[in-house]
Design an enzyme around this catalytic site. Structure first.
Site, PDB file in Angstrom:
ATOM      1  N   LEU A 142       3.534   5.304  16.994  1.00  0.00           N
ATOM      2  CA  LEU A 142       4.040   4.887  18.477  1.00  0.00           C
ATOM      3  C   LEU A 142       3.852   3.814  18.900  1.00  0.00           C
ATOM      4  O   LEU A 142       4.438   3.509  19.309  1.00  0.00           O
ATOM      5  CB  LEU A 142       4.303   6.196  19.550  1.00  0.00           C
ATOM      6  CG  LEU A 142       4.765   7.722  18.840  1.00  0.00           C
ATOM      7  CD1 LEU A 142       4.582   8.401  19.968  1.00  0.00           C
ATOM      8  CD2 LEU A 142       6.552   7.512  19.045  1.00  0.00           C
ATOM      9  N   ALA A 180       1.196  -1.285  22.062  1.00  0.00           N
ATOM     10  CA  ALA A 180       1.622  -2.027  23.488  1.00  0.00           C
ATOM     11  C   ALA A 180       0.343  -1.514  23.835  1.00  0.00           C
ATOM     12  O   ALA A 180       0.664  -3.131  24.997  1.00  0.00           O
ATOM     13  CB  ALA A 180       2.000  -0.222  23.800  1.00  0.00           C
ATOM     14  N   ASP A 213       6.683  -3.787  14.665  1.00  0.00           N
ATOM     15  CA  ASP A 213       6.350  -2.633  16.097  1.00  0.00           C
ATOM     16  C   ASP A 213       6.162  -3.981  16.609  1.00  0.00           C
ATOM     17  O   ASP A 213       6.753  -3.381  18.055  1.00  0.00           O
ATOM     18  CB  ASP A 213       4.558  -2.494  15.330  1.00  0.00           C
ATOM     19  CG  ASP A 213       4.732  -1.075  15.132  1.00  0.00           C
ATOM     20  OD1 ASP A 213       5.609  -0.682  14.024  1.00  0.00           O
ATOM     21  OD2 ASP A 213       3.313  -0.292  14.648  1.00  0.00           O
TER      22      ASP A 213
HETATM   23  O1  PMV Z   1       2.331   0.887  12.999  1.00  0.00           O
HETATM   24  P1  PMV Z   1       3.160   2.228  12.350  1.00  0.00           P
HETATM   25  O2  PMV Z   1       2.219   3.888  12.374  1.00  0.00           O
HETATM   26  O3  PMV Z   1       4.545   2.707  13.074  1.00  0.00           O
HETATM   27  O4  PMV Z   1       3.805   1.479  10.749  1.00  0.00           O
HETATM   28  C1  PMV Z   1       4.548   0.415  11.547  1.00  0.00           C
HETATM   29  C2  PMV Z   1       5.465   0.155  10.042  1.00  0.00           C
HETATM   30  C3  PMV Z   1       4.843   0.302   7.923  1.00  0.00           C
HETATM   31  O5  PMV Z   1       5.960  -0.201   8.047  1.00  0.00           O
HETATM   32  C4  PMV Z   1       4.201   1.553   8.032  1.00  0.00           C
HETATM   33  C5  PMV Z   1       3.572  -1.322   8.847  1.00  0.00           C
HETATM   34  C6  PMV Z   1       4.672  -2.115   8.862  1.00  0.00           C
HETATM   35  O6  PMV Z   1       3.413  -3.710   9.175  1.00  0.00           O
HETATM   36  O7  PMV Z   1       5.636  -2.535   9.432  1.00  0.00           O
END
Ligand code: PMV
Length: 314
Positions: A103, A108, A149
């Site tokens: 999440l 965040a 993220d």
């Molecule tokens: O932080 P998470 O668990 O939502 O993972 C991010 C998404 C991934 O594609 C798995 C990793 C990335 O760096 O984009």
């Protein structure tokens, strides 16, 4: 005293494949937030109290603690602000967002801390500058993050994200409701990302085509989200995305059980979200059946469920 905050996020399509240049679609979860409360402390210097982590970090100029993401955040903010003198403030961090669960809790917390410290310094960065800064801290948590993220969290907007390309915001044609369920299994993303990399190195053709298929799903999903809001198509695309993530070995028994339970309870579709191996899953449902789906997920062992909507409040 004042405070700053940043939301959680959830990935609707494209996790893992996004690391390899495919598109991902991610949306903020504004009801779950990390917060930074800034309080003047009359001469104690800069102190960061990470309530949830039980960490108290006195920040001094020149100290070398780069492995601490919080310290690194403070250091980068001070550099970006050109601050020679540290403010006498205590910044207390807190977060509603479960850690290591897909999440975006790390990004965040970093964003909230950076915003709080910038405000204490009386300095403004552009959203893009802040995004770059948070990305650099994400490298501590993730190793080689794609940047999805930090981007969705800093902008707090639905995004269509392709690594290295300019950011596109996404508009959603029809209000839709999602249920998020936490497996309760914490799973650091960097391990899942490293395992997918190993798999890719061992079987580049096979894994490369799984990754490309995930990218195609994300492109189709964008079309459905932006133009016709076809919920049953979006649900099918989520189901297909989950099956491809299983092939990348990033699902888990618990995730599979929750995904299945959501579908049986009437969701249009469901998939794991984020790094996988634990963490959270997401299901697309009708506004009038989200409670039924949340109940089914809880009955199936979900530690926590949340509902969220794109476009309207649930
Ligand atoms: O932080 P998470 O668990 O939502 O993972 C991010 C998404 C991934 O594609 C798995 C990793 C990335 O760096 O984009």
């Amino acid at each position: 005293m004042f405070s700053a905050s940043a939301p959680a996020k959830i990935i609707l399509f494209g996790e893992h494949a996004v690391v390899y240049g495919q598109p991902a679609i991610a949306v903020p979860v504004s009801s779950l937030r990390a917060r930074a409360e800034v309080q003047p402390n009359a001469g104690e210097g800069l102190r960061i109290i990470a309530g949830d982590l039980g960490e108290v970090i006195p920040v001094t100029v020149g100290a070398d603690m780069v492995d601490s993401a919080l310290f690194r955040t403070a250091q980068l903010v001070l550099q970006a602000a050109g601050a020679a003198v540290l403010p006498d403030v205590t910044i207390t961090l807190s977060s509603d967002i479960p850690m290591a669960s897909g999440l975006g809790s790390g990004a965040a917390v970093t964003t909230a801390l950076a915003r709080g410290l910038l405000a204490a310094l009386g300095v403004t960065l552009s959203v893009d500058e802040l995004n770059q800064l948070v990305y650099r801290v994400e490298q501590i948590y993730h190793g080689t993050p794609s940047g999805v993220d930090n981007t969705v969290i800093v902008y707090e907007q639905p995004v269509y994200f392709v690594r290295g390309e300019s950011l596109e915001m996404l508009s959603v044609a029809q209000p839709m409701t999602f249920v998020i369920a936490d497996t309760g299994e914490a799973s650091p993303t960097r391990f899942a990302v490293a395992d997918v990399r190993r798999l890719y190195d061992q079987q580049p053709e096979q894994i490369g085509s799984v990754i490309a298929e995930i990218g195609s799903l994300a492109r189709m999903a964008r079309q459905a989200l932006e133009t016709d809001g076809d919920l049953s198509l979006l649900g099918q695309l989520m189901n297909q995305n989950h099956a491809l993530l299983q092939q990348l070995t990033v699902s888990s028994e618990r995730l599979d059980r929750l995904v299945e339970a959501a579908r049986k309870a009437g969701a249009f579709g469901a998939k794991l979200s984020g790094g996988g191996r634990g963490g959270n899953m997401i299901a697309l449902c009708q506004p009038d059946n989200h409670q039924q789906i949340e109940a089914a997920l809880k009955a199936c062992g979900a530690k926590q469920t949340y509902s969220m909507s794109l476009g309207v409040a649930v």
